[in-house]
Each structure stands twice: as structure tokens, then as C-alpha cells.
Write a protein that holds these residues in place. Structure first.
Motif, PDB file in Angstrom:
ATOM      1  N   ALA A  76       5.375   1.691  19.690  1.00 33.82           N
ATOM      2  CA  ALA A  76       4.660   0.569  19.292  1.00 33.82           C
ATOM      3  C   ALA A  76       5.570  -0.833  19.717  1.00 33.82           C
ATOM      4  O   ALA A  76       6.116  -0.942  19.698  1.00 33.82           O
ATOM      5  CB  ALA A  76       4.732   1.056  17.978  1.00 33.82           C
ATOM      6  N   GLY A  77       4.160  -1.559  19.883  1.00 35.77           N
ATOM      7  CA  GLY A  77       4.579  -2.585  20.263  1.00 35.77           C
ATOM      8  C   GLY A  77       5.216  -3.709  19.176  1.00 35.77           C
ATOM      9  O   GLY A  77       6.049  -4.036  20.467  1.00 35.77           O
ATOM     10  N   ILE A  78       5.089  -3.909  18.155  1.00 30.93           N
ATOM     11  CA  ILE A  78       6.073  -4.531  17.676  1.00 30.93           C
ATOM     12  C   ILE A  78       7.135  -4.068  17.877  1.00 30.93           C
ATOM     13  O   ILE A  78       8.259  -5.081  17.949  1.00 30.93           O
ATOM     14  CB  ILE A  78       5.665  -4.621  15.954  1.00 30.93           C
ATOM     15  N   ILE A  79       7.716  -2.910  17.491  1.00 26.81           N
ATOM     16  CA  ILE A  79       9.138  -2.200  18.321  1.00 26.81           C
ATOM     17  C   ILE A  79       9.635  -3.331  18.942  1.00 26.81           C
ATOM     18  O   ILE A  79      10.816  -3.898  19.114  1.00 26.81           O
ATOM     19  CB  ILE A  79       9.013  -0.862  17.929  1.00 26.81           C
ATOM     20  N   GLU A  80       8.766  -2.948  20.238  1.00 28.53           N
ATOM     21  CA  GLU A  80       9.473  -3.126  21.397  1.00 28.53           C
ATOM     22  C   GLU A  80       9.449  -4.512  21.627  1.00 28.53           C
ATOM     23  O   GLU A  80      10.741  -5.486  22.652  1.00 28.53           O
ATOM     24  CB  GLU A  80       8.521  -2.682  23.141  1.00 28.53           C
TER      25      GLU A  80
ATOM     26  N   LEU B 209       8.422 -10.484  14.005  1.00 31.45           N
ATOM     27  CA  LEU B 209       7.592  -9.539  12.620  1.00 31.45           C
ATOM     28  C   LEU B 209       6.856  -9.992  11.708  1.00 31.45           C
ATOM     29  O   LEU B 209       6.167  -9.155  10.658  1.00 31.45           O
ATOM     30  CB  LEU B 209       9.347  -9.542  11.841  1.00 31.45           C
ATOM     31  N   ASP B 210       7.261 -11.471  11.515  1.00 29.78           N
ATOM     32  CA  ASP B 210       6.730 -12.120  10.019  1.00 29.78           C
ATOM     33  C   ASP B 210       5.118 -12.602  10.020  1.00 29.78           C
ATOM     34  O   ASP B 210       3.731 -11.938   9.631  1.00 29.78           O
ATOM     35  CB  ASP B 210       6.968 -13.652   9.865  1.00 29.78           C
TER      36      ASP B 210
ATOM     37  N   THR C 232       3.608  -1.433   8.459  1.00 30.07           N
ATOM     38  CA  THR C 232       3.248  -0.258   8.740  1.00 30.07           C
ATOM     39  C   THR C 232       4.721   0.470   8.518  1.00 30.07           C
ATOM     40  O   THR C 232       6.005  -0.208   8.489  1.00 30.07           O
ATOM     41  CB  THR C 232       2.552   0.167   9.936  1.00 30.07           C
ATOM     42  N   PRO C 233       4.678   1.534   9.379  1.00 30.15           N
ATOM     43  CA  PRO C 233       6.234   2.422   9.395  1.00 30.15           C
ATOM     44  C   PRO C 233       6.765   1.788  11.507  1.00 30.15           C
ATOM     45  O   PRO C 233       8.305   1.852  11.283  1.00 30.15           O
ATOM     46  CB  PRO C 233       5.417   3.860   9.803  1.00 30.15           C
ATOM     47  N   GLU C 234       6.031   1.458  11.808  1.00 28.60           N
ATOM     48  CA  GLU C 234       6.246   0.913  12.763  1.00 28.60           C
ATOM     49  C   GLU C 234       7.244  -0.948  12.999  1.00 28.60           C
ATOM     50  O   GLU C 234       8.282  -1.307  12.860  1.00 28.60           O
ATOM     51  CB  GLU C 234       5.267  -0.040  14.064  1.00 28.60           C
ATOM     52  N   TYR C 235       6.936  -1.886  11.874  1.00 27.14           N
ATOM     53  CA  TYR C 235       7.085  -2.446  11.123  1.00 27.14           C
ATOM     54  C   TYR C 235       8.228  -1.949  10.793  1.00 27.14           C
ATOM     55  O   TYR C 235       9.446  -3.094  10.880  1.00 27.14           O
ATOM     56  CB  TYR C 235       6.466  -2.871   9.972  1.00 27.14           C
ATOM     57  N   LEU C 236       8.746  -1.548   9.888  1.00 28.63           N
ATOM     58  CA  LEU C 236       9.499  -1.695   9.084  1.00 28.63           C
ATOM     59  C   LEU C 236      10.796  -0.735  10.061  1.00 28.63           C
ATOM     60  O   LEU C 236      12.176  -1.382  10.112  1.00 28.63           O
ATOM     61  CB  LEU C 236       9.497  -0.109   8.403  1.00 28.63           C
ATOM     62  N   GLU C 237      10.458   0.335  11.300  1.00 23.51           N
ATOM     63  CA  GLU C 237      11.159   0.640  12.411  1.00 23.51           C
ATOM     64  C   GLU C 237      11.702  -0.948  12.826  1.00 23.51           C
ATOM     65  O   GLU C 237      13.308  -1.217  12.975  1.00 23.51           O
ATOM     66  CB  GLU C 237      10.726   1.076  13.330  1.00 23.51           C
ATOM     67  N   ALA C 238      11.052  -1.978  13.981  1.00 23.97           N
ATOM     68  CA  ALA C 238      11.284  -3.036  14.010  1.00 23.97           C
ATOM     69  C   ALA C 238      11.873  -3.760  13.188  1.00 23.97           C
ATOM     70  O   ALA C 238      13.223  -4.960  13.106  1.00 23.97           O
ATOM     71  CB  ALA C 238       9.863  -4.062  13.975  1.00 23.97           C
TER      72      ALA C 238
ATOM     73  N   ARG D  12       3.760   9.411   0.608  1.00 23.85           N
ATOM     74  CA  ARG D  12       4.126  10.752   2.958  1.00 23.85           C
ATOM     75  C   ARG D  12       5.621  10.841   2.540  1.00 23.85           C
ATOM     76  O   ARG D  12       5.904  10.637   1.754  1.00 23.85           O
ATOM     77  CB  ARG D  12       3.397   9.536   3.358  1.00 23.85           C
ATOM     78  N   SER D  13       5.585  11.710   2.897  1.00 24.03           N
ATOM     79  CA  SER D  13       6.775  12.430   2.795  1.00 24.03           C
ATOM     80  C   SER D  13       7.539  11.367   4.235  1.00 24.03           C
ATOM     81  O   SER D  13       6.807  10.893   5.107  1.00 24.03           O
ATOM     82  CB  SER D  13       6.558  13.825   3.389  1.00 24.03           C
ATOM     83  N   LEU D  14       9.288  11.505   4.384  1.00 25.22           N
ATOM     84  CA  LEU D  14       9.818  11.008   4.793  1.00 25.22           C
ATOM     85  C   LEU D  14       9.313  11.074   6.820  1.00 25.22           C
ATOM     86  O   LEU D  14       9.284  10.182   7.304  1.00 25.22           O
ATOM     87  CB  LEU D  14      11.308  11.435   4.610  1.00 25.22           C
ATOM     88  N   ASP D  15       9.190  12.598   6.728  1.00 26.47           N
ATOM     89  CA  ASP D  15       9.040  12.948   8.297  1.00 26.47           C
ATOM     90  C   ASP D  15       7.655  13.294   7.966  1.00 26.47           C
ATOM     91  O   ASP D  15       8.087  14.229   9.493  1.00 26.47           O
ATOM     92  CB  ASP D  15       9.955  14.376   8.551  1.00 26.47           C
ATOM     93  N   ALA D  16       6.534  12.707   7.778  1.00 27.96           N
ATOM     94  CA  ALA D  16       5.347  12.919   8.227  1.00 27.96           C
ATOM     95  C   ALA D  16       5.475  11.864   9.049  1.00 27.96           C
ATOM     96  O   ALA D  16       3.725  11.817  10.656  1.00 27.96           O
ATOM     97  CB  ALA D  16       4.158  12.068   6.566  1.00 27.96           C
ATOM     98  N   GLU D  17       5.845  11.325   9.777  1.00 25.32           N
ATOM     99  CA  GLU D  17       5.647  10.433  11.512  1.00 25.32           C
ATOM    100  C   GLU D  17       6.569  10.293  11.743  1.00 25.32           C
ATOM    101  O   GLU D  17       8.153  10.641  11.282  1.00 25.32           O
ATOM    102  CB  GLU D  17       4.354   9.681  11.426  1.00 25.32           C
ATOM    103  N   SER D  18       6.842   9.398  12.397  1.00 23.64           N
ATOM    104  CA  SER D  18       8.444   9.382  13.281  1.00 23.64           C
ATOM    105  C   SER D  18       9.067   7.788  13.290  1.00 23.64           C
ATOM    106  O   SER D  18      10.443   7.723  13.347  1.00 23.64           O
ATOM    107  CB  SER D  18       8.157   9.387  15.068  1.00 23.64           C
ATOM    108  N   HIS D  19       8.076   6.581  12.878  1.00 24.84           N
ATOM    109  CA  HIS D  19       8.744   5.458  12.225  1.00 24.84           C
ATOM    110  C   HIS D  19      10.063   5.674  11.051  1.00 24.84           C
ATOM    111  O   HIS D  19      10.908   4.725  11.595  1.00 24.84           O
ATOM    112  CB  HIS D  19       7.925   4.515  13.197  1.00 24.84           C
ATOM    113  N   LEU D  20       9.717   6.466  10.166  1.00 26.73           N
ATOM    114  CA  LEU D  20      10.092   6.155   8.723  1.00 26.73           C
ATOM    115  C   LEU D  20      11.663   6.825   8.558  1.00 26.73           C
ATOM    116  O   LEU D  20      12.902   6.559   8.164  1.00 26.73           O
ATOM    117  CB  LEU D  20       9.220   6.524   7.665  1.00 26.73           C
ATOM    118  N   PRO D  21      11.840   7.520   8.559  1.00 29.64           N
ATOM    119  CA  PRO D  21      13.237   7.806   9.197  1.00 29.64           C
ATOM    120  C   PRO D  21      14.368   7.028  10.130  1.00 29.64           C
ATOM    121  O   PRO D  21      15.483   6.679   9.644  1.00 29.64           O
ATOM    122  CB  PRO D  21      12.585   9.376   9.952  1.00 29.64           C
ATOM    123  N   ILE D  22      13.502   6.782  11.461  1.00 27.49           N
ATOM    124  CA  ILE D  22      13.721   6.174  12.057  1.00 27.49           C
ATOM    125  C   ILE D  22      14.882   4.904  11.325  1.00 27.49           C
ATOM    126  O   ILE D  22      15.749   4.429  11.431  1.00 27.49           O
ATOM    127  CB  ILE D  22      13.705   5.153  12.964  1.00 27.49           C
ATOM    128  N   ALA D  23      14.000   4.624  10.433  1.00 22.36           N
ATOM    129  CA  ALA D  23      13.668   3.385   9.495  1.00 22.36           C
ATOM    130  C   ALA D  23      14.844   3.140   8.395  1.00 22.36           C
ATOM    131  O   ALA D  23      15.531   2.250   7.910  1.00 22.36           O
ATOM    132  CB  ALA D  23      12.783   2.732   9.076  1.00 22.36           C
TER     133      ALA D  23
END
Length: 304
Positions: free
Chosen positions: A18-22, A40-41, A50-56, A91-102
Motif C-alpha cells: 500500500a502507498g504509505i508502506i512504500e 507517517l504523521d 490503519t493496518p497499512e499505517y501499522l506495517e509502515a 478483528r482477528s490477526l489474520d483477517a488481512e495481511s498487514h496486521l500480522p506483519i506489523a
């Protein structure tokens, strides 16, 4: 801030997210930590957590750890973990891809910071607790890898499962005591594994007189290079095709196929190389590839 080499490699080979991560990763590639933080700020102000923010955010902690800025790394890891736990209330940890990575990255950074600061016992306890909580999620192998890095060497090697296999069926590790054993965890999609194969082929040949046994565990991932959602039988056939194309010197190597083995050995990184001594204990645990000279030096130690 010195730029971490692992970020250069990931920027070159990892698929765009996702954009913020990249954007954060790009700023870190450019050695601009303040720009990454500013992005990030800005994202959090306009979009929220968001999950994307957390992975970033987790990339910030990893970059700080690589630069041995332990207080900063610990702060990012603590923040990431806390915010992920808030997300997990809904939500569960594996409901989407970014949370478990983070979350996996945050726990990894916390443990490595503790270890680097001489608090190995606390690092082990943290990972054991995380495994108890998240042992049935996608981050289990990652947590086990970090625990193994701290405590695996010198312990008896866990038994391997081989309900499915390619090549010859592997002997139980208990039956191989008296001989050194190299476990070569690989994946059909892994370029580093293919590059490691000739090294292992050569070393197996050189140390055959000392009884070196090589076993190559792998697992199903649910896809192939051509099919996004592959049936197990189709993926198994694809793995065999990859084996014949890229591992020609190791076709007689036993290849047990099981996710269990990857979880138990923490093989979230491929290749993962595990060397067992003649007593069946772990003498070397190494997530990642090794050059010929370094791997040979380790094998020499267990064949004396």
C-alpha cells in the motif's frame, strides 16, 4: 543514520504494498528517517491508524534496530504493538495481511532489543509468551525463528514430519544420530534457495566420507508461479518440477513436506539452514543463505 542494507534489498525485490508502506520504505532507502516519520504523521492525521499505517510504522522500528538505535527501535515496536492490539479488539490477526506483519515485526524488534542489551532471559520470556498467545496464527514461524535464534543451539533437534515427501523418504532424525545432518529449509518461490543449492550439493559431496546427511524440508504455500490459488496436488507437482529444474544435484535428497516442520523450526525465512551434530543436537541455526566457505567451516566443526 546509516542506511540498513536489508532495506535496499527489500526495495529492489519485494513487491510493492500500500502507498504509505512504500513511501516510508522509499524514504528509508533514501536514508531520510525524518521524511519517513513526517509521512507517517501526515498519513495518521488524514487517514487515521490503519493496518497499512501499522506495517509502515513497523519498518521504522526495524530500521532503527538495524542501526543499533535501541531506544528508538523499542519505542517504535512498543507503539506498533499497542496500536495493533487496539485493532485486534475488532478483528482477528489474520483477517488481512498487514496486521500480522506489523505485530510480528514489533515482537521481533522488542526481543532483539532486549537481547542486544544483555537481557536474553527477558527476550526469551517475551517470545514464549507471544507464542502462547499467537501460536495458532500466521506469525508463529516468525516468533519461533526469533526464539530459536536465542535458545536453539545445543538442544536436541525436534523430529520432522514427513506425511508427504519427494525424493527418498527421510529417516527419523533419531535414527541419524552418529552422523552430522544438514537441514535445508527451502521454498519453490525462493531465489536464494536456488542459489544455495549448488553450494549444498558440493558440500554434501565433500563431506560424504564423514557421513553428512542432507534433508530438504519444504511446504505448500497454496499457489504456484502460474496459479494464484493452487490445489495441493497441483502445487506438489509444481514443487517437483522446480526441484528437477533447480536442484538437479540434490534429487535424491529427502524432501519432507509439512507446514509443521516450518513452524517448529521457525523457518519463516528461506532458506533456513540448521546443522545437527552427531549427537542430534542443533549446532548451527541460520535463517538465510550462507556462502560456501562459511557453511563449510560450520560443517567442519560437527565432523571432527
Amino acid at each position: 543514520m546509516r542506511f540498513p542494507r536489508f532495506l535496499i534489498l527489500l526495495a529492489l525485490i519485494a513487491p510493492a504494498r500500500a502507498g504509505i508502506i512504500e513511501e516510508v520504505r522509499t524514504a528509508l532507502v533514501e536514508n531520510n528517517f525524518s521524511a519517513a516519520q513526517s509521512r507517517l504523521d501526515s498519513y495518521r492525521t488524514t487517514t487515521g491508524v490503519t493496518p497499512e499505517y501499522l506495517e509502515a510504522c513497523s519498518w521504522m522500528g526495524r530500521a532503527a534496530l538495524e542501526n543499533r538505535e535501541y531506544d528508538q527501535a523499542a519505542a517504535y515496536a512498543k507503539q506498533t504493538k499497542s496500536l495493533v492490539l487496539e485493532q485486534l479488539k475488532q478483528r482477528s490477526l489474520d483477517a488481512e495481511s498487514h496486521l500480522p506483519i506489523a505485530l510480528g515485526a514489533a515482537l521481533e524488534v522488542q526481543a532483539q532489543v532486549l537481547s542486544a542489551q544483555g537481557q536474553r532471559t527477558q527476550a526469551v520470556a517475551l517470545l514464549q509468551s507471544a507464542l502462547h498467545t499467537y501460536g495458532n496464527t500466521s506469525i508463529r514461524a516468525r516468533l519461533q525463528k526469533n526464539l530459536n535464534l536465542l535458545s536453539f543451539e545445543g538442544r536436541p533437534a525436534p523430529a520432522l514430519r514427513s506425511d508427504q515427501f519427494l525424493g527418498s523418504k527421510a529417516s527419523a532424525l533419531s535414527q541419524l544420530k552418529g552422523s552430522p545432518v544438514l537441514l535445508f529449509f527451502w521454498a519453490h518461490w525462493c531465489a536464494d534457495c536456488k542459489a544455495e543449492a549448488p553450494i549444498i550439493t558440493q558440500l554434501r559431496l565433500e563431506f560424504a566420507p564423514e557421513g553428512l546427511t542432507v534433508i530438504g524440508p519444504t511446504r505448500l504455500y497454496g499457489y504456484t508461479a502460474q496459479v494464484e490459488h493452487a490445489a495441493p496436488s497441483d502445487e506438489l507437482a509444481y514443487i517437483d518440477a522446480v526441484r528437477h529444474r533447480f536442484y538437479a544435484g540434490l534429487l535424491d535428497m529427502p524432501v519432507p513436506i509439512s507446514k509443521y516442520n516450518f513452524d517448529e523450526y521457525g523457518a519463516s525465512t528461506t532458506p533456513t539452514l540448521v546443522l545437527l551434530d552427531r549427537a542430534g543436537k542443533v549446532a548451527m541455526y541460520h535463517p538465510g543463505a550462507l556462502p560456501y566457505d562459511q557453511l563449510k567451516a560450520e560443517i567442519v566443526k560437527v565432523t571432527r
